[in-house]
Motif scaffolding. Structure first.
Motif, PDB file in Angstrom:
ATOM      1  N   MET A   1      -5.718  19.455  34.126  1.00  0.00           N
ATOM      2  CA  MET A   1      -4.458  18.792  34.496  1.00  0.00           C
ATOM      3  C   MET A   1      -3.490  19.775  34.336  1.00  0.00           C
ATOM      4  O   MET A   1      -3.480  20.739  33.458  1.00  0.00           O
ATOM      5  CB  MET A   1      -4.066  17.634  33.347  1.00  0.00           C
ATOM      6  CG  MET A   1      -2.900  16.835  33.819  1.00  0.00           C
ATOM      7  SD  MET A   1      -2.465  15.605  32.459  1.00  0.00           S
ATOM      8  CE  MET A   1      -4.043  14.618  32.535  1.00  0.00           C
ATOM      9  N   THR A   5       3.996  17.081  33.118  1.00  0.00           N
ATOM     10  CA  THR A   5       3.692  15.854  33.201  1.00  0.00           C
ATOM     11  C   THR A   5       5.104  14.700  33.624  1.00  0.00           C
ATOM     12  O   THR A   5       4.748  13.782  33.829  1.00  0.00           O
ATOM     13  CB  THR A   5       3.042  15.302  31.998  1.00  0.00           C
ATOM     14  OG1 THR A   5       3.719  15.408  30.905  1.00  0.00           O
ATOM     15  CG2 THR A   5       1.650  15.781  31.882  1.00  0.00           C
ATOM     16  N   LEU A  29      -1.296   9.379  42.247  1.00  0.00           N
ATOM     17  CA  LEU A  29      -1.993   9.533  41.118  1.00  0.00           C
ATOM     18  C   LEU A  29      -2.796   8.397  40.378  1.00  0.00           C
ATOM     19  O   LEU A  29      -3.498   8.560  39.800  1.00  0.00           O
ATOM     20  CB  LEU A  29      -0.855  10.319  40.358  1.00  0.00           C
ATOM     21  CG  LEU A  29      -0.501  11.758  40.885  1.00  0.00           C
ATOM     22  CD1 LEU A  29       0.657  12.136  39.989  1.00  0.00           C
ATOM     23  CD2 LEU A  29      -1.734  12.779  40.663  1.00  0.00           C
ATOM     24  N   GLU A  34      -4.908   8.236  37.267  1.00  0.00           N
ATOM     25  CA  GLU A  34      -3.816   8.770  36.045  1.00  0.00           C
ATOM     26  C   GLU A  34      -2.935   7.477  35.604  1.00  0.00           C
ATOM     27  O   GLU A  34      -2.599   6.592  36.563  1.00  0.00           O
ATOM     28  CB  GLU A  34      -3.206   9.715  36.776  1.00  0.00           C
ATOM     29  CG  GLU A  34      -3.992  10.893  37.222  1.00  0.00           C
ATOM     30  CD  GLU A  34      -4.509  11.663  36.089  1.00  0.00           C
ATOM     31  OE1 GLU A  34      -4.079  11.583  34.957  1.00  0.00           O
ATOM     32  OE2 GLU A  34      -5.763  12.403  36.346  1.00  0.00           O
ATOM     33  N   VAL A  36       0.404   6.283  35.285  1.00  0.00           N
ATOM     34  CA  VAL A  36       1.961   6.601  35.712  1.00  0.00           C
ATOM     35  C   VAL A  36       2.787   5.692  35.380  1.00  0.00           C
ATOM     36  O   VAL A  36       2.598   4.441  35.537  1.00  0.00           O
ATOM     37  CB  VAL A  36       1.648   6.840  37.226  1.00  0.00           C
ATOM     38  CG1 VAL A  36       2.783   7.463  37.814  1.00  0.00           C
ATOM     39  CG2 VAL A  36       0.459   7.857  37.769  1.00  0.00           C
ATOM     40  N   TYR A 115       1.761  10.728  33.569  1.00  0.00           N
ATOM     41  CA  TYR A 115       2.550  11.406  34.316  1.00  0.00           C
ATOM     42  C   TYR A 115       3.697  10.376  34.284  1.00  0.00           C
ATOM     43  O   TYR A 115       3.721   9.075  34.505  1.00  0.00           O
ATOM     44  CB  TYR A 115       2.303  11.693  35.792  1.00  0.00           C
ATOM     45  CG  TYR A 115       1.441  12.696  35.999  1.00  0.00           C
ATOM     46  CD1 TYR A 115       1.647  13.891  36.246  1.00  0.00           C
ATOM     47  CD2 TYR A 115      -0.137  12.393  35.925  1.00  0.00           C
ATOM     48  CE1 TYR A 115       1.064  14.959  36.167  1.00  0.00           C
ATOM     49  CE2 TYR A 115      -1.068  13.444  36.048  1.00  0.00           C
ATOM     50  CZ  TYR A 115      -0.556  14.845  36.319  1.00  0.00           C
ATOM     51  OH  TYR A 115      -1.596  15.901  36.254  1.00  0.00           O
ATOM     52  N   ARG A 227      -0.631  12.578  49.462  1.00  0.00           N
ATOM     53  CA  ARG A 227      -1.891  12.881  48.481  1.00  0.00           C
ATOM     54  C   ARG A 227      -1.975  14.427  48.249  1.00  0.00           C
ATOM     55  O   ARG A 227      -2.171  14.809  47.066  1.00  0.00           O
ATOM     56  CB  ARG A 227      -2.920  12.224  49.126  1.00  0.00           C
ATOM     57  CG  ARG A 227      -3.051  10.768  49.112  1.00  0.00           C
ATOM     58  CD  ARG A 227      -4.407  10.021  49.431  1.00  0.00           C
ATOM     59  NE  ARG A 227      -4.982  10.738  50.623  1.00  0.00           N
ATOM     60  CZ  ARG A 227      -4.828  10.124  51.761  1.00  0.00           C
ATOM     61  NH1 ARG A 227      -3.974   9.110  51.994  1.00  0.00           N
ATOM     62  NH2 ARG A 227      -5.447  10.622  52.962  1.00  0.00           N
ATOM     63  N   ALA A 230       0.481  15.394  45.361  1.00  0.00           N
ATOM     64  CA  ALA A 230      -0.034  14.848  44.249  1.00  0.00           C
ATOM     65  C   ALA A 230      -1.072  15.612  43.778  1.00  0.00           C
ATOM     66  O   ALA A 230      -0.836  15.958  42.436  1.00  0.00           O
ATOM     67  CB  ALA A 230      -0.427  13.233  44.629  1.00  0.00           C
ATOM     68  N   ALA A 231      -1.986  15.925  44.770  1.00  0.00           N
ATOM     69  CA  ALA A 231      -3.262  16.981  44.069  1.00  0.00           C
ATOM     70  C   ALA A 231      -2.631  18.117  43.530  1.00  0.00           C
ATOM     71  O   ALA A 231      -3.225  18.832  42.653  1.00  0.00           O
ATOM     72  CB  ALA A 231      -4.009  17.015  45.034  1.00  0.00           C
ATOM     73  N   ALA A 234      -0.537  18.021  40.071  1.00  0.00           N
ATOM     74  CA  ALA A 234      -1.346  17.648  39.294  1.00  0.00           C
ATOM     75  C   ALA A 234      -2.629  18.286  38.727  1.00  0.00           C
ATOM     76  O   ALA A 234      -3.344  18.354  37.764  1.00  0.00           O
ATOM     77  CB  ALA A 234      -1.595  16.074  39.296  1.00  0.00           C
ATOM     78  N   VAL A 238      -7.018  14.009  44.473  1.00  0.00           N
ATOM     79  CA  VAL A 238      -6.804  12.380  44.680  1.00  0.00           C
ATOM     80  C   VAL A 238      -7.186  11.931  45.933  1.00  0.00           C
ATOM     81  O   VAL A 238      -6.710  11.516  47.041  1.00  0.00           O
ATOM     82  CB  VAL A 238      -5.360  12.357  44.580  1.00  0.00           C
ATOM     83  CG1 VAL A 238      -4.732  12.578  43.123  1.00  0.00           C
ATOM     84  CG2 VAL A 238      -4.475  13.657  45.452  1.00  0.00           C
TER      85      VAL A 238
END
Length: 285
Positions: A1, A5, A29, A34, A36, A115, A227, A230-231, A234, A238
């Motif tokens: 990770m 965050t 996420l 995750e 969130v 997150y 997406r 986000a990947a 993080a 995802v």
């Protein structure tokens, strides 16, 4: 990770897709398992209140920052793994708030969630600058229009003054046939280009449908781009993050059995209520 965050999602001006970016990053996420939290840090012009279908007497971040409620009281469960902390919409409530209390709010949420996304207001004010310094990193959102890019430069300067760090730029509403170089825009701002989000009709449709784009049209190019972003942020997978519509057909239903976020103060909003509420919450798109 990623060690980062807490993200502040910021823009120099309104109407560039900042809230859309916040909601879809958080949802992507959450779908990946995750935990969130999305915080409406735009204290003066709140736009996430409708997202959780608040009633007039509902507790909001305004109540927390005025010392009349705990952060738990203002935390609302949206769906699996994701909660929202909305601000109020009343001017009287806003007048009673102390933005400095946001430090404690962020510290609390940082400990409880994987997150935290701060939806930061546009413009220049103490309440706008403060979240830029509280976050681990700032994600700058802009359209390719010159005025939006110009105002993004101001947000970069504000972040530096607040002691924050800009992770990079997200350019929304991009077109493949455009003669604008998005890499050049990022270079001009002297910040990395994190992602380009294609101009996708499904984005606006998802707003009026009351559903985050990554849920409403998961196979579309814009959803795929969110997406992927986000990947990248993080450092995790995802689901399928390919932005090509034909290649992004991976279903994300495997996340449906993830554990729900715990917390006695987290209340689940009814799906039908959220449907109309997101339209109001996404009014800056």
């Amino acid at each position: 990770m990623s060690h980062e965050t807490v993200y502040a999602i910021a823009s120099g001006k309104g109407g560039v897709g900042k809230t859309t970016t916040t909601v879809n990053l958080g949802t992507a996420l959450a779908q990946a398992g995750e935990r969130v939290a999305i915080v409406d840090a735009d204290l003066g012009m709140a736009n996430l209140a409708g997202f959780v279908s608040l009633t007039p007497d509902s507790t909001t971040l305004h109540d927390v920052l005025s010392g009349n409620a705990s952060i738990d009281d203002a935390t609302y469960r949206i769906t699996d793994n994701i909660v929202a902390v909305p601000s109020g919409t009343g001017l009287d409530e806003y007048a009673d708030t102390s933005p400095e209390g946001l430090r404690e709010v962020v510290a609390d949420l940082r400990e409880r969630f994987d997150y935290v996304f701060l939806d930061v207001g546009a413009g220049v004010s103490h309440e706008t600058v403060l979240p830029l310094g509280l976050a681990d990193a700032v994600v700058l959102v802009s359209t390719p229009e010159p005025a939006a890019v110009h105002d993004s430069k101001k947000t970069l300067e504000l972040t530096e003054r607040a002691g924050g760090e800009v992770s990079g730029l997200v350019v929304t509403r991009t077109r493949p046939d455009s003669d604008v170089s998005y890499e050049e825009i990022a270079a001009r701002l002297e910040t990395p280009l994190l992602a380009t989000i294609p101009d996708d009709p499904a984005a606006r449709e998802s707003v009026y449908a009351g559903t985050p784009l990554v849920v409403y049209e998961p196979d579309g190019p814009a959803a795929g781009a969110y997406r992927q972003l986000a990947a990248d942020l993080a450092g995790i997978a995802v689901a399928d993050t390919t932005v090509d519509a034909d290649a992004a057909a991976e279903s994300e239903t495997a996340d449906s059995d993830d554990e729900t976020t715990e917390g006695s103060a987290e209340r689940e909003a009814a799906h039908d209520d959220v449907s109309s509420a997101i339209t109001e919450a996404e009014s800056d798109t």
